[in-house]
Design a protein around this motif. Sequence first.
Motif, PDB file in Angstrom:
ATOM      1  N   GLN A   1      17.279   4.970  -8.169  1.00  0.00           N
ATOM      2  CA  GLN A   1      15.945   4.446  -8.432  1.00  0.00           C
ATOM      3  C   GLN A   1      15.572   3.375  -7.409  1.00  0.00           C
ATOM      4  N   TYR A   2      14.323   3.391  -7.013  1.00  0.00           N
ATOM      5  CA  TYR A   2      13.724   2.292  -6.255  1.00  0.00           C
ATOM      6  C   TYR A   2      12.493   1.818  -7.023  1.00  0.00           C
ATOM      7  N   VAL A   3      12.165   0.552  -6.860  1.00  0.00           N
ATOM      8  CA  VAL A   3      10.944  -0.002  -7.436  1.00  0.00           C
ATOM      9  C   VAL A   3      10.115  -0.598  -6.306  1.00  0.00           C
ATOM     10  N   VAL A   4       8.849  -0.192  -6.243  1.00  0.00           N
ATOM     11  CA  VAL A   4       7.923  -0.709  -5.238  1.00  0.00           C
ATOM     12  C   VAL A   4       6.906  -1.599  -5.936  1.00  0.00           C
ATOM     13  N   GLN A   5       6.769  -2.816  -5.436  1.00  0.00           N
ATOM     14  CA  GLN A   5       5.791  -3.755  -5.963  1.00  0.00           C
ATOM     15  C   GLN A   5       4.838  -4.166  -4.848  1.00  0.00           C
ATOM     16  N   GLY A   6       3.569  -4.175  -5.149  1.00  0.00           N
ATOM     17  CA  GLY A   6       2.578  -4.663  -4.199  1.00  0.00           C
ATOM     18  C   GLY A   6       1.663  -5.645  -4.892  1.00  0.00           C
ATOM     19  N   ARG A   7       1.376  -6.753  -4.237  1.00  0.00           N
ATOM     20  CA  ARG A   7       0.479  -7.759  -4.815  1.00  0.00           C
ATOM     21  C   ARG A   7      -0.643  -8.050  -3.821  1.00  0.00           C
ATOM     22  N   PHE A   8      -1.862  -8.058  -4.322  1.00  0.00           N
ATOM     23  CA  PHE A   8      -3.004  -8.329  -3.465  1.00  0.00           C
ATOM     24  C   PHE A   8      -2.921  -9.741  -2.892  1.00  0.00           C
ATOM     25  N   GLU A   9      -3.317  -9.877  -1.626  1.00  0.00           N
ATOM     26  CA  GLU A   9      -3.556 -11.201  -1.048  1.00  0.00           C
ATOM     27  C   GLU A   9      -4.907 -11.652  -1.590  1.00  0.00           C
ATOM     28  N   GLU A  10      -4.907 -12.643  -2.452  1.00  0.00           N
ATOM     29  CA  GLU A  10      -6.109 -12.968  -3.226  1.00  0.00           C
ATOM     30  C   GLU A  10      -7.328 -13.297  -2.370  1.00  0.00           C
ATOM     31  N   PRO A  11      -7.237 -14.148  -1.340  1.00  0.00           N
ATOM     32  CA  PRO A  11      -8.447 -14.443  -0.558  1.00  0.00           C
ATOM     33  C   PRO A  11      -9.047 -13.197   0.090  1.00  0.00           C
TER      34      PRO A  11
ATOM     35  N   PRO B   1       3.555  -1.280 -15.833  1.00  0.00           N
ATOM     36  CA  PRO B   1       2.355  -2.087 -16.045  1.00  0.00           C
ATOM     37  C   PRO B   1       2.364  -3.305 -15.127  1.00  0.00           C
ATOM     38  N   PRO B   2       1.192  -3.791 -14.736  1.00  0.00           N
ATOM     39  CA  PRO B   2       1.153  -5.004 -13.912  1.00  0.00           C
ATOM     40  C   PRO B   2       1.693  -6.189 -14.692  1.00  0.00           C
ATOM     41  N   ASN B   3       2.379  -7.085 -13.991  1.00  0.00           N
ATOM     42  CA  ASN B   3       2.838  -8.309 -14.647  1.00  0.00           C
ATOM     43  C   ASN B   3       2.161  -9.551 -14.078  1.00  0.00           C
ATOM     44  N   HIS B   4       1.111  -9.313 -13.264  1.00  0.00           N
ATOM     45  CA  HIS B   4       0.320 -10.406 -12.700  1.00  0.00           C
ATOM     46  C   HIS B   4      -1.075  -9.859 -12.436  1.00  0.00           C
ATOM     47  N   GLU B   5      -2.088 -10.706 -12.587  1.00  0.00           N
ATOM     48  CA  GLU B   5      -3.465 -10.235 -12.437  1.00  0.00           C
ATOM     49  C   GLU B   5      -3.763  -9.735 -11.024  1.00  0.00           C
ATOM     50  N   MET B   6      -2.973 -10.171 -10.036  1.00  0.00           N
ATOM     51  CA  MET B   6      -3.186  -9.730  -8.661  1.00  0.00           C
ATOM     52  C   MET B   6      -2.248  -8.602  -8.256  1.00  0.00           C
ATOM     53  N   ASP B   7      -1.512  -8.029  -9.214  1.00  0.00           N
ATOM     54  CA  ASP B   7      -0.643  -6.899  -8.884  1.00  0.00           C
ATOM     55  C   ASP B   7      -1.487  -5.718  -8.425  1.00  0.00           C
ATOM     56  N   ALA B   8      -1.089  -5.128  -7.306  1.00  0.00           N
ATOM     57  CA  ALA B   8      -1.799  -3.982  -6.739  1.00  0.00           C
ATOM     58  C   ALA B   8      -1.110  -2.673  -7.075  1.00  0.00           C
ATOM     59  N   ALA B   9       0.212  -2.688  -7.110  1.00  0.00           N
ATOM     60  CA  ALA B   9       0.976  -1.476  -7.401  1.00  0.00           C
ATOM     61  C   ALA B   9       2.318  -1.889  -7.971  1.00  0.00           C
ATOM     62  N   HIS B  10       2.816  -1.092  -8.908  1.00  0.00           N
ATOM     63  CA  HIS B  10       4.135  -1.340  -9.492  1.00  0.00           C
ATOM     64  C   HIS B  10       4.670   0.004  -9.967  1.00  0.00           C
ATOM     65  N   VAL B  11       5.552   0.594  -9.169  1.00  0.00           N
ATOM     66  CA  VAL B  11       5.959   1.964  -9.387  1.00  0.00           C
ATOM     67  C   VAL B  11       7.482   2.081  -9.299  1.00  0.00           C
ATOM     68  N   ALA B  12       8.076   2.786 -10.267  1.00  0.00           N
ATOM     69  CA  ALA B  12       9.492   3.138 -10.199  1.00  0.00           C
ATOM     70  C   ALA B  12       9.606   4.565  -9.658  1.00  0.00           C
ATOM     71  N   LEU B  13      10.498   4.761  -8.703  1.00  0.00           N
ATOM     72  CA  LEU B  13      10.678   6.052  -8.049  1.00  0.00           C
ATOM     73  C   LEU B  13      12.115   6.513  -8.227  1.00  0.00           C
TER      74      LEU B  13
ATOM     75  N   GLN C   1       3.192  -2.078   6.505  1.00  0.00           N
ATOM     76  CA  GLN C   1       2.563  -2.532   7.741  1.00  0.00           C
ATOM     77  C   GLN C   1       1.077  -2.172   7.761  1.00  0.00           C
ATOM     78  N   ASP C   2       0.776  -0.979   7.288  1.00  0.00           N
ATOM     79  CA  ASP C   2      -0.612  -0.522   7.249  1.00  0.00           C
ATOM     80  C   ASP C   2      -1.454  -1.367   6.302  1.00  0.00           C
ATOM     81  N   ARG C   3      -0.849  -1.869   5.232  1.00  0.00           N
ATOM     82  CA  ARG C   3      -1.585  -2.646   4.216  1.00  0.00           C
ATOM     83  C   ARG C   3      -1.443  -4.154   4.433  1.00  0.00           C
ATOM     84  N   ARG C   4      -0.824  -4.509   5.535  1.00  0.00           N
ATOM     85  CA  ARG C   4      -0.598  -5.929   5.820  1.00  0.00           C
ATOM     86  C   ARG C   4      -1.928  -6.673   5.898  1.00  0.00           C
ATOM     87  N   GLY C   5      -1.967  -7.847   5.297  1.00  0.00           N
ATOM     88  CA  GLY C   5      -3.195  -8.627   5.246  1.00  0.00           C
ATOM     89  C   GLY C   5      -3.929  -8.456   3.939  1.00  0.00           C
ATOM     90  N   LEU C   6      -3.754  -7.306   3.313  1.00  0.00           N
ATOM     91  CA  LEU C   6      -4.368  -7.054   2.002  1.00  0.00           C
ATOM     92  C   LEU C   6      -3.326  -7.110   0.893  1.00  0.00           C
TER      93      LEU C   6
END
Length: 251
Positions: free
Chosen positions: A114-124, A193-205, A224-229
């Motif tokens: 299993q891998y877990v991928v987490q992504g969080r939005f850069e709020e600004p 499920p998201p565990n923070h209001e700025m969570d963008a992705a949270h997936v178990a693979l 790298q493609d999503r860097r900055g966001l």
Amino acid sequence: MAGETGLFLYGLVPADVEATPDADGVGEPPGEVTVVRHGDLGALVSEVPLDTPLGRSADLRAYQELLDGTAVVAPVLPVRFGTVVTGPDAVLDLLRPHHDRFAAALAELEGTVQYVVQGRFEEPALLRAILDENPAAARLAEQVRGRTEAASREPRIRLGELISQAVELRREAENRRLLDTTAEYVVSTQLRPPNHEMDAAHVALLVDSNKEDALVDVLEEYAQDRRGLLRMRLLGPLAPYDFVDAHQLAG
């Protein structure tokens, strides 16, 4: 119950799996990890005092490290953390009636981790994008700018609602994008499920072990493609916590 001991149950494995001599169990001092076997199954266990509560961060870490390390070399069915039984006979009482089902589940997990991928939005950056794309939100933001919270209560509430809706839509889109990007390398997926209001992705693979390196490369490109966001985090390899019917393995 002072002085009495039980067996802490970590997970189920094929019967030919051996506990490594340096494997540490839960408790202080750490218990020795052994295997209780029945037929094609083995159960990873360690002795623990029944009068000592378990739940320290060190206990959870020992539980996870044992299961994650096992998952790299053999299939494993994690048992819910904190499951303690009275002794080897109680372990066999779990294994005997469910032997074929557990063995089949282990066979299905062979060659996977299993891998877990987490992504969080850069709020600004996210807020700028939402205001750029949503004229109504931009107008509300202008209305509240420089005003006290009390003096701008209603537009602030409405602005918060619009931002929350926009974040939810972007989260759904980001999860879909991530799943599409990784589909070639995975056997199964579970949205968390998201565990923070700025969570963008949270997936178990659940990943084919032969495709781990390729998956990591693809996710590095994705980050790298999503860097900055987004800020991305990859956890793994792990035991298949999200792909086991936990209530069926609980004590």
